[in-house]
Structure formats: structure tokens, C-alpha cells
Design a protein around this motif. Structure first.
Motif, PDB file in Angstrom:
ATOM      1  N   VAL A  68      28.559   2.095 -25.762  1.00 21.78           N
ATOM      2  CA  VAL A  68      28.320   3.335 -26.505  1.00 21.78           C
ATOM      3  C   VAL A  68      28.683   3.098 -27.966  1.00 21.78           C
ATOM      4  O   VAL A  68      29.784   2.640 -28.282  1.00 21.78           O
ATOM      5  CB  VAL A  68      29.163   4.508 -25.969  1.00 21.78           C
ATOM      6  N   LYS A  69      27.743   3.392 -28.846  1.00 21.27           N
ATOM      7  CA  LYS A  69      28.005   3.284 -30.277  1.00 21.27           C
ATOM      8  C   LYS A  69      27.692   4.619 -30.924  1.00 21.27           C
ATOM      9  O   LYS A  69      26.613   5.174 -30.730  1.00 21.27           O
ATOM     10  CB  LYS A  69      27.153   2.194 -30.925  1.00 21.27           C
ATOM     11  N   VAL A  70      28.635   5.152 -31.682  1.00 24.73           N
ATOM     12  CA  VAL A  70      28.461   6.427 -32.369  1.00 24.73           C
ATOM     13  C   VAL A  70      28.196   6.163 -33.841  1.00 24.73           C
ATOM     14  O   VAL A  70      28.960   5.449 -34.505  1.00 24.73           O
ATOM     15  CB  VAL A  70      29.702   7.334 -32.204  1.00 24.73           C
ATOM     16  N   ILE A  71      27.121   6.733 -34.351  1.00 24.73           N
ATOM     17  CA  ILE A  71      26.771   6.612 -35.776  1.00 24.73           C
ATOM     18  C   ILE A  71      26.930   7.982 -36.412  1.00 24.73           C
ATOM     19  O   ILE A  71      26.147   8.902 -36.144  1.00 24.73           O
ATOM     20  CB  ILE A  71      25.325   6.096 -35.958  1.00 24.73           C
ATOM     21  N   LYS A  72      27.960   8.149 -37.227  1.00 25.01           N
ATOM     22  CA  LYS A  72      28.257   9.437 -37.852  1.00 25.01           C
ATOM     23  C   LYS A  72      27.664   9.501 -39.253  1.00 25.01           C
ATOM     24  O   LYS A  72      28.015   8.698 -40.122  1.00 25.01           O
ATOM     25  CB  LYS A  72      29.769   9.663 -37.921  1.00 25.01           C
ATOM     26  N   GLY A  73      26.782  10.456 -39.473  1.00 23.89           N
ATOM     27  CA  GLY A  73      26.218  10.635 -40.797  1.00 23.89           C
ATOM     28  C   GLY A  73      27.213  11.293 -41.728  1.00 23.89           C
ATOM     29  O   GLY A  73      27.899  12.242 -41.347  1.00 23.89           O
ATOM     30  N   LYS A  74      27.298  10.803 -42.952  1.00 20.88           N
ATOM     31  CA  LYS A  74      28.227  11.393 -43.918  1.00 20.88           C
ATOM     32  C   LYS A  74      27.670  12.684 -44.509  1.00 20.88           C
ATOM     33  O   LYS A  74      28.402  13.617 -44.776  1.00 20.88           O
ATOM     34  CB  LYS A  74      28.524  10.378 -45.028  1.00 20.88           C
ATOM     35  N   GLY A  75      26.361  12.724 -44.703  1.00 18.65           N
ATOM     36  CA  GLY A  75      25.717  13.940 -45.189  1.00 18.65           C
ATOM     37  C   GLY A  75      24.797  14.484 -44.114  1.00 18.65           C
ATOM     38  O   GLY A  75      24.778  14.001 -42.984  1.00 18.65           O
ATOM     39  N   ASN A  76      24.030  15.499 -44.467  1.00 20.57           N
ATOM     40  CA  ASN A  76      23.092  16.088 -43.520  1.00 20.57           C
ATOM     41  C   ASN A  76      21.676  15.589 -43.803  1.00 20.57           C
ATOM     42  O   ASN A  76      21.093  15.912 -44.827  1.00 20.57           O
ATOM     43  CB  ASN A  76      23.134  17.615 -43.593  1.00 20.57           C
ATOM     44  N   LYS A  77      21.143  14.796 -42.898  1.00 18.43           N
ATOM     45  CA  LYS A  77      19.775  14.295 -43.037  1.00 18.43           C
ATOM     46  C   LYS A  77      18.752  15.298 -42.531  1.00 18.43           C
ATOM     47  O   LYS A  77      17.616  15.316 -42.994  1.00 18.43           O
ATOM     48  CB  LYS A  77      19.609  12.991 -42.239  1.00 18.43           C
ATOM     49  N   GLY A  78      19.161  16.118 -41.564  1.00 16.53           N
ATOM     50  CA  GLY A  78      18.205  16.959 -40.862  1.00 16.53           C
ATOM     51  C   GLY A  78      17.662  16.199 -39.663  1.00 16.53           C
ATOM     52  O   GLY A  78      17.670  14.956 -39.636  1.00 16.53           O
ATOM     53  N   LEU A  79      17.176  16.933 -38.659  1.00 16.11           N
ATOM     54  CA  LEU A  79      16.749  16.296 -37.421  1.00 16.11           C
ATOM     55  C   LEU A  79      15.616  15.302 -37.635  1.00 16.11           C
ATOM     56  O   LEU A  79      15.644  14.187 -37.102  1.00 16.11           O
ATOM     57  CB  LEU A  79      16.331  17.366 -36.410  1.00 16.11           C
ATOM     58  N   ALA A  80      14.589  15.692 -38.387  1.00 16.36           N
ATOM     59  CA  ALA A  80      13.428  14.820 -38.568  1.00 16.36           C
ATOM     60  C   ALA A  80      13.814  13.480 -39.180  1.00 16.36           C
ATOM     61  O   ALA A  80      13.467  12.417 -38.656  1.00 16.36           O
ATOM     62  CB  ALA A  80      12.378  15.517 -39.428  1.00 16.36           C
ATOM     63  N   ASN A  81      14.532  13.516 -40.275  1.00 16.90           N
ATOM     64  CA  ASN A  81      14.923  12.275 -40.943  1.00 16.90           C
ATOM     65  C   ASN A  81      15.870  11.445 -40.086  1.00 16.90           C
ATOM     66  O   ASN A  81      15.817  10.208 -40.103  1.00 16.90           O
ATOM     67  CB  ASN A  81      15.564  12.575 -42.296  1.00 16.90           C
ATOM     68  N   SER A  82      16.731  12.115 -39.332  1.00  6.45           N
ATOM     69  CA  SER A  82      17.659  11.406 -38.449  1.00  6.45           C
ATOM     70  C   SER A  82      16.898  10.649 -37.367  1.00  6.45           C
ATOM     71  O   SER A  82      17.182   9.478 -37.088  1.00  6.45           O
ATOM     72  CB  SER A  82      18.634  12.395 -37.800  1.00  6.45           C
ATOM     73  N   ILE A  83      15.934  11.324 -36.756  1.00  8.88           N
ATOM     74  CA  ILE A  83      15.166  10.686 -35.683  1.00  8.88           C
ATOM     75  C   ILE A  83      14.321   9.536 -36.226  1.00  8.88           C
ATOM     76  O   ILE A  83      14.301   8.443 -35.648  1.00  8.88           O
ATOM     77  CB  ILE A  83      14.300  11.726 -34.954  1.00  8.88           C
ATOM     78  N   ILE A  84      13.646   9.768 -37.330  1.00  7.42           N
ATOM     79  CA  ILE A  84      12.809   8.711 -37.901  1.00  7.42           C
ATOM     80  C   ILE A  84      13.647   7.475 -38.232  1.00  7.42           C
ATOM     81  O   ILE A  84      13.272   6.343 -37.909  1.00  7.42           O
ATOM     82  CB  ILE A  84      12.071   9.221 -39.155  1.00  7.42           C
ATOM     83  N   ALA A  85      14.805   7.683 -38.851  1.00  7.84           N
ATOM     84  CA  ALA A  85      15.661   6.554 -39.230  1.00  7.84           C
ATOM     85  C   ALA A  85      16.254   5.867 -38.006  1.00  7.84           C
ATOM     86  O   ALA A  85      16.269   4.627 -37.926  1.00  7.84           O
ATOM     87  CB  ALA A  85      16.782   7.049 -40.153  1.00  7.84           C
ATOM     88  N   GLY A  86      16.730   6.655 -37.045  1.00 11.30           N
ATOM     89  CA  GLY A  86      17.352   6.080 -35.852  1.00 11.30           C
ATOM     90  C   GLY A  86      16.365   5.318 -34.989  1.00 11.30           C
ATOM     91  O   GLY A  86      16.657   4.209 -34.513  1.00 11.30           O
ATOM     92  N   VAL A  87      15.203   5.900 -34.766  1.00  7.41           N
ATOM     93  CA  VAL A  87      14.174   5.233 -33.963  1.00  7.41           C
ATOM     94  C   VAL A  87      13.725   3.941 -34.652  1.00  7.41           C
ATOM     95  O   VAL A  87      13.588   2.893 -34.002  1.00  7.41           O
ATOM     96  CB  VAL A  87      12.969   6.176 -33.719  1.00  7.41           C
ATOM     97  N   THR A  88      13.517   4.006 -35.949  1.00 10.65           N
ATOM     98  CA  THR A  88      13.104   2.820 -36.698  1.00 10.65           C
ATOM     99  C   THR A  88      14.135   1.711 -36.577  1.00 10.65           C
ATOM    100  O   THR A  88      13.799   0.540 -36.346  1.00 10.65           O
ATOM    101  CB  THR A  88      12.874   3.177 -38.180  1.00 10.65           C
ATOM    102  N   GLN A  89      15.398   2.059 -36.721  1.00  8.60           N
ATOM    103  CA  GLN A  89      16.478   1.077 -36.620  1.00  8.60           C
ATOM    104  C   GLN A  89      16.483   0.385 -35.254  1.00  8.60           C
ATOM    105  O   GLN A  89      16.553  -0.844 -35.166  1.00  8.60           O
ATOM    106  CB  GLN A  89      17.823   1.759 -36.847  1.00  8.60           C
ATOM    107  N   LEU A  90      16.371   1.171 -34.185  1.00 10.44           N
ATOM    108  CA  LEU A  90      16.488   0.596 -32.847  1.00 10.44           C
ATOM    109  C   LEU A  90      15.248  -0.184 -32.424  1.00 10.44           C
ATOM    110  O   LEU A  90      15.360  -1.223 -31.772  1.00 10.44           O
ATOM    111  CB  LEU A  90      16.815   1.690 -31.835  1.00 10.44           C
ATOM    112  N   VAL A  91      14.049   0.306 -32.772  1.00 11.33           N
ATOM    113  CA  VAL A  91      12.858  -0.476 -32.387  1.00 11.33           C
ATOM    114  C   VAL A  91      12.788  -1.783 -33.176  1.00 11.33           C
ATOM    115  O   VAL A  91      12.296  -2.794 -32.667  1.00 11.33           O
ATOM    116  CB  VAL A  91      11.540   0.323 -32.545  1.00 11.33           C
ATOM    117  N   ASN A  92      13.301  -1.760 -34.396  1.00  9.87           N
ATOM    118  CA  ASN A  92      13.316  -2.994 -35.183  1.00  9.87           C
ATOM    119  C   ASN A  92      14.252  -4.024 -34.560  1.00  9.87           C
ATOM    120  O   ASN A  92      14.002  -5.227 -34.627  1.00  9.87           O
ATOM    121  CB  ASN A  92      13.746  -2.707 -36.618  1.00  9.87           C
TER     122      ASN A  92
END
Length: 306
Positions: A68-92
């Protein structure tokens, strides 16, 4: 099953929903062999901070997974930006990903379904998305799984080869539609998908999901779906940022393990008819719509007065 896909879970400020989602995921048969990445967005306003902190306390001690790895955002990205960034990171990094938000209950075999499908269709370029949710359809003779055009966003999975075709620019997407495509995209006018596209352009929503569906649709892609839902969205209670109070899409989660997958890569005409009929009739009569509207207003009022 080897080389399991990582799970991305996106959370914000709903501790009880997050707890139930995690509890449901932990009961999945492949949970203890799966890597879980929890993306916690930062508070948008000071009023949200306490609940964000409560969620972060909850996710600081999660067990039942390979890691289990927890990634805590320091600011608020919003759901859309969070999902796009997280999915991109993991598929890469892993080449594929399974995605959940904080209001998804799942069947004990949901992870099996995702991983089996990710392996089975890994090299099928036209298959771009695997969905776990399905409407309560009247046609009980549909096969266990089928291909369709809609990309559902309530529990899903994809590959890096497909995600590279995600187009975030709404103008580039809209520019590729004509009247015929709009009609097909909107399931013969029975669902407001095109309206969602227009509302994104005017800033009335910030949906990543409608842009992902449009990206798949314009590529001629297909999505795999179960005929009986393997997940249930518990967020339609007024607590979600992008969800209304309603039970139109309420489902009973199937606990049966998926064993049959389509061998022919083509859209199911039978599924199209069943889904179109559901969407066409989902709101019921004018009387039923009025009752639902009044109930939503009352629930929103009582939620604000708590």
C-alpha cells in the motif's frame, strides 16, 4: 494469476465512503496479491480540511494488500486532474491500471474480472477500456460480458497503449463530431453525453470521464462490460462533488465469478438494444420524475441543515 495490475484509489473528504470502499476491496480474492496506490487530494477549502485529515488518518493504516502506497497531495488538484495524473503515472510504470474512486463497493471477484480481461485483451488495440458497472438491464439473456461503446467510470481498467489516446482538449474532441457521431455517442439521443461535452467546454463540469469516453469513441474503440454489475456506486447521497441524490443507477452487485468473455471483437447489438431501452425509460413517467425531483430537493435541504 501473475503480473496483476496495480489498483489506483482516489479519495478526498468522505471517510465513511472510503472505509466502505476499502473494506469491499479487501474482500476481493486477489487483494492480497495486488499493489494498492491511494491518491489523497488536498483540501479545496478550510472547511474541508478536517474531513480530509480524517480520511488521511484512515488510509495511513490499510492492510490486506500486497503493498500500500499513499500519495498525499499538498494542494487541491480536483478529481479530474488527480485521476488523469494518477492513471498516467501508473500505466507508464506498470502498463495497465485498475481504477476506483472512494464510493465504489465491489464484488469479491471484481479484481479477478479486471485482471483476466486485462490479460486476455492486452494486444487487442480496439479494446480500450474495461468497465465493472452495468445498469440493471431487462434483457436477462445477455452473455456474461460483451463489448460496447460506452466507457463507464465506476470501477474501470485500461492499458498504457489505450490511455495514450486520451485527449484532454475538449475543442479537439468536439471538432471531430458530426451529427451522426453525436447521435451514436448519445446512444440514439437517450443519454446526455453530448450535453456533458458542451458543459465541459463552458466550464459547467470538469469531467475526465466524458473526455475519456469521447477519446475511445472517436478512435472506434470498444469497452468490455459485464451484463450484471460487479460494482455499486454509494456516492449518490449528496456527499459527492459530482453526484446527485438519486437511485436511478442503483444496482445489486453480482457475486458470480465471470468465466465467459467474448472472442469476437465487435459491439454487441443485443447489449445496445438493452442499454438504449434502459436509458430511454430510466426516468419513468412525468409523475415519477416529479416525485424524484421533490425527494432530491428535500434531501439536499436536510443535508444542509445537519
Amino acid at each position: 494469476m501473475q503480473n496483476l495490475a496495480p489498483i489506483a484509489l482516489f479519495v478526498y473528504n468522505r471517510p465513511e465512503h472510503t472505509r466502505r470502499t476499502l473494506n469491499s476491496l479487501q474482500k476481493n480474492l486477489l487483494a492480497d496479491e495486488s499493489r494498492l496506490f491511494i491518491y489523497s487530494d488536498g483540501a479545496k477549502t478550510p472547511a474541508d480540511q478536517a474531513r480530509v485529515d480524517e480520511v488521511r488518518q484512515l488510509i495511513s493504516d490499510v492492510s490486506g494488500f500486497k503493498s500500500v502506497k499513499v500519495i498525499k497531495g499538498k494542494g487541491n488538484k480536483g478529481l479530474a486532474n488527480s485521476i488523469i495524473a494518477g492513471v498516467t503515472q501508473l500505466v507508464n510504470e506498470y502498463g495497465k491500471v485498475i481504477v476506483f474512486e472512494d464510493d465504489m463497493l465491489s464484488s469479491k471477484s471484481t479484481l479477478q474480472y479486471f485482471n483476466e480481461a486485462l490479460t486476455r485483451y492486452a494486444n487487442e488495440e480496439q479494446v480500450m477500456h474495461i468497465g465493472a458497472y452495468m445498469f440493471e438491464l431487462d434483457d436477462k439473456k445477455l452473455p456474461e460480458t460483451f463489448f460496447y461503446r460506452i466507457a463507464t467510470s465506476w470501477g474501470w481498467a485500461t492499458w498504457s497503449r489505450a490511455w495514450k489516446d486520451f485527449e484532454p482538449d475538449i475543442d479537439k474532441l468536439i471538432g471531430q463530431f458530426d451529427k451522426q457521431k453525436i447521435n451514436r455517442f448519445s446512444i440514439d439521443g437517450t443519454m446526455n453525453f453530448w450535453k456533458q461535452m458542451q458543459e465541459f467546454k463552458t466550464g459547467r463540469n470538469n469531467s475526465w470521464a466524458i473526455r475519456w469516453y469521447a477519446s475511445i469513441f472517436l478512435k472506434g474503440g470498444l469497452t468490455l462490460n459485464p451484463s450484471h454489475s460487479l460494482v455499486h456506486n454509494i456516492g449518490h447521497d449528496g456527499t459527492g462533488v459530482h453526484s446527485n441524490i438519486e437511485d436511478t443507477y442503483k444496482v445489486k452487485i453480482s457475486q458470480k465469478q465471470i468465466k465467459k468473455f467474448p472472442t469476437e471483437i465487435k459491439e454487441s447489438e443485443e447489449a445496445h438494444i438493452a442499454i438504449r431501452n434502459f436509458l430511454k425509460n430510466r426516468k419513468g413517467s412525468l409523475v415519477k420524475r416529479g416525485i424524484v425531483f421533490i425527494r432530491q430537493i428535500r434531501m439536499k435541504y436536510f443535508a444542509k441543515t445537519k
